[in-house]
Design a protein around this motif. Structure first.
Motif, PDB file in Angstrom:
ATOM      1  N   LEU A 105     117.618 -31.390  45.807  1.00 14.47           N
ATOM      2  CA  LEU A 105     118.379 -31.022  47.004  1.00 14.47           C
ATOM      3  C   LEU A 105     119.810 -31.556  46.951  1.00 14.47           C
ATOM      4  O   LEU A 105     120.763 -30.813  47.213  1.00 14.47           O
ATOM      5  CB  LEU A 105     117.673 -31.554  48.258  1.00 14.47           C
ATOM      6  CG  LEU A 105     118.365 -31.221  49.587  1.00 14.47           C
ATOM      7  CD1 LEU A 105     118.410 -29.712  49.800  1.00 14.47           C
ATOM      8  CD2 LEU A 105     117.662 -31.907  50.760  1.00 14.47           C
ATOM      9  N   ALA A 108     122.020 -29.838  44.148  1.00 21.08           N
ATOM     10  CA  ALA A 108     122.277 -28.441  44.503  1.00 21.08           C
ATOM     11  C   ALA A 108     123.271 -28.336  45.643  1.00 21.08           C
ATOM     12  O   ALA A 108     124.171 -27.482  45.633  1.00 21.08           O
ATOM     13  CB  ALA A 108     120.971 -27.744  44.878  1.00 21.08           C
ATOM     14  N   THR A 109     123.142 -29.220  46.637  1.00 20.59           N
ATOM     15  CA  THR A 109     124.067 -29.212  47.771  1.00 20.59           C
ATOM     16  C   THR A 109     125.470 -29.600  47.339  1.00 20.59           C
ATOM     17  O   THR A 109     126.463 -28.980  47.754  1.00 20.59           O
ATOM     18  CB  THR A 109     123.569 -30.167  48.863  1.00 20.59           C
ATOM     19  OG1 THR A 109     122.254 -29.786  49.263  1.00 20.59           O
ATOM     20  CG2 THR A 109     124.483 -30.125  50.066  1.00 20.59           C
ATOM     21  N   LEU A 112     126.932 -26.781  45.440  1.00 22.25           N
ATOM     22  CA  LEU A 112     127.251 -25.688  46.364  1.00 22.25           C
ATOM     23  C   LEU A 112     128.616 -25.913  47.002  1.00 22.25           C
ATOM     24  O   LEU A 112     129.458 -25.006  47.036  1.00 22.25           O
ATOM     25  CB  LEU A 112     126.167 -25.603  47.439  1.00 22.25           C
ATOM     26  CG  LEU A 112     126.378 -24.587  48.558  1.00 22.25           C
ATOM     27  CD1 LEU A 112     126.262 -23.169  48.026  1.00 22.25           C
ATOM     28  CD2 LEU A 112     125.365 -24.815  49.680  1.00 22.25           C
ATOM     29  N   ILE A 140     126.691 -29.110  56.118  1.00 21.33           N
ATOM     30  CA  ILE A 140     126.197 -30.124  55.193  1.00 21.33           C
ATOM     31  C   ILE A 140     126.263 -31.505  55.851  1.00 21.33           C
ATOM     32  O   ILE A 140     125.346 -32.331  55.707  1.00 21.33           O
ATOM     33  CB  ILE A 140     127.017 -30.104  53.889  1.00 21.33           C
ATOM     34  CG1 ILE A 140     126.916 -28.738  53.221  1.00 21.33           C
ATOM     35  CG2 ILE A 140     126.539 -31.201  52.948  1.00 21.33           C
ATOM     36  CD1 ILE A 140     125.520 -28.306  52.867  1.00 21.33           C
ATOM     37  N   CYS A 387     123.178 -21.983  43.442  1.00 22.87           N
ATOM     38  CA  CYS A 387     123.179 -23.291  44.111  1.00 22.87           C
ATOM     39  C   CYS A 387     122.570 -23.181  45.506  1.00 22.87           C
ATOM     40  O   CYS A 387     121.775 -24.047  45.918  1.00 22.87           O
ATOM     41  CB  CYS A 387     124.590 -23.840  44.196  1.00 22.87           C
ATOM     42  SG  CYS A 387     125.323 -24.274  42.613  1.00 22.87           S
ATOM     43  N   THR A 390     118.828 -22.650  45.208  1.00 19.76           N
ATOM     44  CA  THR A 390     118.180 -23.873  44.737  1.00 19.76           C
ATOM     45  C   THR A 390     118.006 -24.870  45.876  1.00 19.76           C
ATOM     46  O   THR A 390     116.937 -25.493  46.023  1.00 19.76           O
ATOM     47  CB  THR A 390     119.001 -24.512  43.601  1.00 19.76           C
ATOM     48  OG1 THR A 390     119.133 -23.580  42.529  1.00 19.76           O
ATOM     49  CG2 THR A 390     118.326 -25.774  43.096  1.00 19.76           C
ATOM     50  N   ALA A 391     119.042 -25.034  46.700  1.00 22.80           N
ATOM     51  CA  ALA A 391     118.947 -25.955  47.840  1.00 22.80           C
ATOM     52  C   ALA A 391     117.866 -25.500  48.818  1.00 22.80           C
ATOM     53  O   ALA A 391     117.058 -26.314  49.295  1.00 22.80           O
ATOM     54  CB  ALA A 391     120.301 -26.062  48.532  1.00 22.80           C
ATOM     55  N   ALA A 395     114.244 -27.500  49.655  1.00 20.62           N
ATOM     56  CA  ALA A 395     113.814 -27.885  51.003  1.00 20.62           C
ATOM     57  C   ALA A 395     112.481 -27.238  51.365  1.00 20.62           C
ATOM     58  O   ALA A 395     111.576 -27.904  51.893  1.00 20.62           O
ATOM     59  CB  ALA A 395     114.893 -27.485  52.018  1.00 20.62           C
TER      60      ALA A 395
END
Length: 776
Positions: A105, A108-109, A112, A140, A387, A390-391, A395
């Motif tokens: 997480l 990826a964040t 992003l 975010i 990205c 993936t995030a 989650a």
């Protein structure tokens, strides 16, 4: 003499309890951060139901207090998230907590955010990009802050109630809006409440309904349960009042997923009655408010005696539009895929789909791709969408795995009780508002899944209110899932330098854009209010100059300032428009610059600007009209005719036939046909001229009955007069051509003369009793 080292005392039960209390409870500063997140979650759907860069209507004066609040709503929510993040990062130095990591997480964040920022190098409009980036960063920041605070069940309970309460109020406002329209005789009205259109409201309610249903089932307190029940009833009714068939269907699937997750997590025991009551509430109130949606599915019933024909015609028209709506989405997706293919790596720049898509468009204007993932791929390339996915996958996988693990262990109730151990006073009371957190986790996961499905057909995640709500739901799901199995004995580390740098970057960008855009929008609205009230030129200029000072990258405000300056200082207006072109090399800015050059009698510079506008938006009819008119003035007959034929050809292409707003009549096609008719008549080609005038007349006959309707409320009086003159010219030219054709066109001559007489009579009535646009 060496002293014997004293051996540490093993921790007692009391010591362990202190550790647990220290982990679960929040510091005073963290409660301030919690209050900021609750405020953002509650205000977002009520005051920020539009895009990061909302639609702009020049000199439209605000009516009442609501527009002022909505102008500042998005920036206020962003500032709340930024301030909460700042508090949490500072507090983490004194009170580090152990957090069970969510695999993939964080990287990826981070990727992003970084890739979205990198896409700025491709942006054609920095204001749009930076505003969108500010909303992304604030979401975010919301997640990071909420994940730290979600170790405390009182925070989770109150954040959940803030989301549910805001959704209930939004739904009640939507119901009130529909009832008002229904009393006016519009049963087909699609409510949109505080959002920019009904489909975006449906996307928001798709998130809210499963969560609210879970809150009804999990609520321990009677007052809390009834309050959530009222919100659920209002949300279910409002969803159907939006007329969104996809929203209704996807919400139904999300509710089924909620049931499946509860059974998988073994949290349905002793709650079957509440689950049944929750589902029954959704079903009953959805059926009671199903009229707008049913009309879009089955069409109108046969006309009943005494029922106004106008209503039946409106309903039939509404039902007939649905095939058109599907076609518009399909063509938009094809055009968006073309954008992605041409810009596969970095994209066209975050937030700039609206100004980049026209180069590749197959249909008419649209601000968004009707698919958040596809639009994100257009703006940030393949890396950006990977990205994001993936995030989301990280989650979803983590929360679902935790729920299923609890179900397999069969100890959900014990784990839920232990997660709230050590809380006292207010914290304990708030945490005890809900008795089953696994039920809530099931509803949260279902809400995320429903939003993901709905955003595949509408760009829901580009709406600030929806995005803030969604990230709040995601943070709650991760926080609750993590608290079930979190090892509180693991080491607690202070955040490293990289966390400080990342958080500082987020906070600076969010604060900068939120303060700049929020203040600039308020000053711009002040300028529009001053124009409407007839205030002095200087006071209007001061307002718009202040708005430009706060947000110099916003070309919309700069072009409004140029319009005001043009009344007294054309050179100053020209300088503002040149700056706008430098800040945003898009079709709109080049077109405005060309019009300014034309007004200042610089036709060659105007043509050059129009050509640049045409490159940015090849099918823009206003640009083609302006360029063709100048080509005719310069004697470039071949190019003038070519552009007019291009415009006429667009009329029967998907661009002209498949529109976002089918009710809107595009009169530029009539102008193009009239121009071709004029040329054919000048060459003595009467059959060809009559054919072109007939096509122009077909367009004007559609526009004429709508001239006073709400859809044309923003049309300036000068434009309305120009179109009226165009209609008169078309009828005169057509009648003249038919006269040259003689007896072979006798029946057509009579029909045209009859239409001409009716038109002249109605025009005289409009002159005697002028109606403001939108009066009907």
């Amino acid at each position: 003499m060496s002293q014997k080292r004293k051996q540490p005392t093993p921790p007692t039960a009391v010591t362990l309890k202190v550790l647990v209390v220290d982990h679960n409870t929040l510091s005073p500063r963290e409660w301030w951060a919690a209050a900021l997140l609750w405020a953002a979650a509650a205000l977002a759907p009520l005051l920020a139901g539009t895009f990061a860069y909302p639609p702009h209507f020049s000199f439209m004066a605000p009516q009442g207090l609501v527009p002022w609040l909505q102008a500042a709503g998005g920036p206020v929510c962003e500032l709340c998230a930024a301030a909460a993040l700042a508090i949490c990062v500072i507090d983490s130095q004194r009170h580090p907590v152990s957090e069970h990591p969510v695999p993939a997480l964080v990287p990826a964040t981070a990727m992003l955010c970084g890739w979205a920022a990198l896409s700025l190098i491709r942006s054609r409009d920095l204001a749009m990009s930076l505003d969108t980036l500010g909303v992304l960063f604030s979401s975010i920041a919301f997640v990071w802050s909420a994940l730290r605070l979600s170790r405390n069940r009182a925070f989770c309970a109150l954040l959940l109630l803030a989301i549910v309460t805001a959704a209930g109020i939004t739904a009640l406002l939507g119901i009130q809006e529909y009832l008002y329209q229904w009393k006016l005789g519009a049963p087909q009205h699609r409510t949109f409440s505080t959002f920019i259109n009904p489909d975006f409201l449906a996307g928001y309610l798709t998130i809210a309904i499963p969560l609210t249903g879970a809150a009804v089932v999990a609520a321990r307190d009677t007052l809390c349960r009834w309050g959530c029940g009222v919100a659920l009833a209002a949300e279910s009714s409002c969803l159907l009042l939006t007329g969104s068939r996809a929203g209704a269907g996807i919400t139904f699937l999300a509710m089924l997923l909620w049931l499946a997750l509860m059974m998988a997590g073994r949290c349905t025991a002793r709650r079957r009655r509440r689950i049944g009551a929750s589902l029954l509430t959704v079903g009953i109130f959805a059926v009671l408010a199903s009229a707008p949606t049913l009309l879009r599915v089955v069409g109108p019933a046969p006309a009943a005696a005494g029922k106004p024909a106008g209503i039946e015609q409106d309903i039939a028209h509404t039902a007939a539009e649905e095939t058109h709506s599907v076609a518009f989405r399909r063509y938009t997706w094809l055009g968006a895929m073309a954008v992605a293919e041409a810009n596969p790596i970095i994209g066209v720049g975050v937030g700039t789909f609206e100004v980049s898509y026209p180069r590749y468009s197959i249909t008419g204007y649209t601000a968004h791709a009707h698919n958040s993932l596809l639009q994100w791929m257009d703006e940030t390339g393949l890396v950006g969408v990977v990205c994001l996915l993936t995030a989301l996958a990280a989650a979803a996988a983590y929360t679902t795995h935790m729920l299923l693990r609890i179900g397999r262990s069969g100890g959900a109730e014990d784990v839920e009780r232990s997660a709230s151990d050590g809380l006292t006073g207010f914290e304990a009371s708030a945490a005890r508002l809900f008795s089953s957190w696994s039920v809530l986790l099931s509803g949260l996961i279902a809400s995320i899944a429903g939003s993901l499905l709905h955003t595949l057909i509408d760009s829901d995640w580009y709406v600030t209110g929806t995005l803030i709500t969604l990230v709040g739901v995601v943070a709650l799901a991760i926080g609750i899932a993590r608290s079930f199995l979190e090892d509180r004995s693991e080491s607690r580390r202070k955040p490293g330098r990289e966390v400080w740098l990342a958080a500082s970057a987020l906070i600076v960008v969010i604060a900068w854009r939120a303060l700049a855009t929020g203040t600039a929008r308020l000053w711009r609205m002040q300028g529009a209010a001053l124009v409407a009230s007839g205030q002095s030129q200087q006071s209007v200029l001061d307002a718009y100059r202040t708005a430009v000072w706060f947000d110099p990258l916003d070309v919309e405000t700069r072009m409004d300032l140029a319009e005001v300056l043009n009344r007294t200082d054309a050179d100053a207006a020209l300088r503002q428009l040149r700056t706008a072109v430098l800040d945003a090399s898009i079709g709109k800015t080049w077109y405005r610059l060309g019009s300014q050059y034309l007004a200042m009698h610089h036709p060659r510079r105007a043509v050059a600007a129009y050509r640049n506008a045409r490159v940015a938006e090849p099918h823009n009819l206003q640009t083609l009209h302006a360029l063709a008119a100048e080509m005719r003035n310069e004697g470039a007959i071949a190019e003038w005719q070519g552009i007019c034929r291009e415009m006429a050809a667009l009329e029967n292409s998907p661009y002209g036939q498949v529109l976002a707003v089918p009710e809107h009549v595009e009169t530029e096609y009539a102008w193009a046909h009239a121009q071709l008719g004029d040329y054919a008549a000048s060459q003595g080609s009467w059959p060809a001229a009559a054919g072109e005038y007939a096509k122009a007349d077909a367009v004007m006959k559609l526009w004429w009955p709508t001239r006073n309707l709400l859809i044309n409320a923003l049309t300036p009086a000068s434009t309305r007069q120009r179109l009226t003159d165009l209609y008169a010219h078309v009828l005169d030219g057509w009648a003249s051509c038919l006269m040259h054709l003689g007896a072979t066109a006798a029946s057509q001559i009579r029909a045209v003369r009859s239409e001409q007489a009716a038109f002249l009579q109605q025009r005289a009535q409009d002159a005697a009793n002028p109606k403001p646009p939108g009066s009907g």
